[in-house]
Write an enzyme that holds these catalytic residues in place. Structure first.
Site, short mmCIF file in Angstrom:
data_model
loop_
_atom_site.label_atom_id
_atom_site.label_comp_id
_atom_site.label_asym_id
_atom_site.label_seq_id
_atom_site.Cartn_x
_atom_site.Cartn_y
_atom_site.Cartn_z
N HIS A 31 0.84 -1.20 0.00
CA HIS A 31 0.00 0.00 0.00
C HIS A 31 0.88 1.25 0.00
O HIS A 31 2.05 1.19 0.34
CB HIS A 31 -0.83 0.07 1.29
N TYR A 60 -1.78 -1.59 9.32
CA TYR A 60 -0.73 -2.26 8.55
C TYR A 60 0.19 -3.04 9.47
O TYR A 60 0.38 -2.68 10.62
CB TYR A 60 0.11 -1.23 7.78
N HIS A 137 -2.33 -3.11 -3.57
CA HIS A 137 -3.73 -2.93 -3.17
C HIS A 137 -4.62 -2.85 -4.41
O HIS A 137 -5.70 -3.44 -4.46
CB HIS A 137 -3.83 -1.68 -2.31
N LYS A 144 -8.84 1.49 -7.16
CA LYS A 144 -7.85 2.23 -6.38
C LYS A 144 -6.55 2.34 -7.17
O LYS A 144 -6.20 1.46 -7.95
CB LYS A 144 -7.58 1.53 -5.06
N CYS A 146 -3.68 2.89 -5.37
CA CYS A 146 -2.73 2.43 -4.35
C CYS A 146 -2.11 1.10 -4.75
O CYS A 146 -2.85 0.19 -5.13
CB CYS A 146 -3.49 2.31 -3.02
#
Length: 160
Positions: A31, A60, A137, A144, A146
């Site tokens: 991420h 995380y 991710h 997304k 990310c």
């Protein structure tokens, strides 16, 4: 590895059985923190923010600030909070950055130190969990951006 910013809510010895035994890990998910390039955030800042959302701490397992330090968030035995529908069987790694200086445009903002630390950490994790896929991710949630890099291609040598 560096500092640990996650402290479980339950005292040692009172952990649920699922926390005492290692989970089966099938994914290592990369991420970005979605902060402007050059951000000085640390794991402790993410921990504080995630707690403000009512979470049990940093979602995380590892955070890599711009100086390349590898900071520990949640223990690997503890389910993360970083990728909906995939937390139970994954390890979440987050680098600080991911947005251009305008704070809006997705961009791979990793410093040289972050790139080196991420490569080192992913290799260590893949050595521990050799059957786990290393993905971004965005590979699991295509809407997304990310982590603003193609993790699967960049770390292709870590395939099972």
């Amino acid at each position: 590895m560096s500092s640990n910013c996650y402290s479980p809510a339950l005292p040692v010895g009172q952990c649920p059985e699922t926390f005492r035994n290692m989970r089966k890990i099938t994914l290592i998910i990369v991420h970005c923190s979605a902060n402007k390039e050059g951000s000085r955030l640390r794991c402790s800042d993410i921990d504080r923010y995630h707690r403000s959302l009512g979470w049990k701490g940093c979602g995380y397992h590892y955070v890599i600030p711009t100086d390349g330090t590898i900071e520990t968030g949640r223990a690997e035995e503890v389910v993360g909070a970083h990728c909906k529908n995939h937390n139970r069987y994954s390890i979440g790694v987050c680098y600080i950055g991911g947005l251009a200086s305008d704070g809006k445009t997705p961009k791979d903002t990793r410093t040289t130190q972050q790139k080196e630390a991420l490569k080192k950490l992913l290799k260590e994790l893949h050595d521990r969990y050799p059957e786990a896929l290393v993905v971004g991710h965005r590979d699991l949630e295509p809407r997304k951006a990310c982590p603003c890099l193609d993790v699967v291609s960049e770390f292709a040598e870590l395939k099972s």
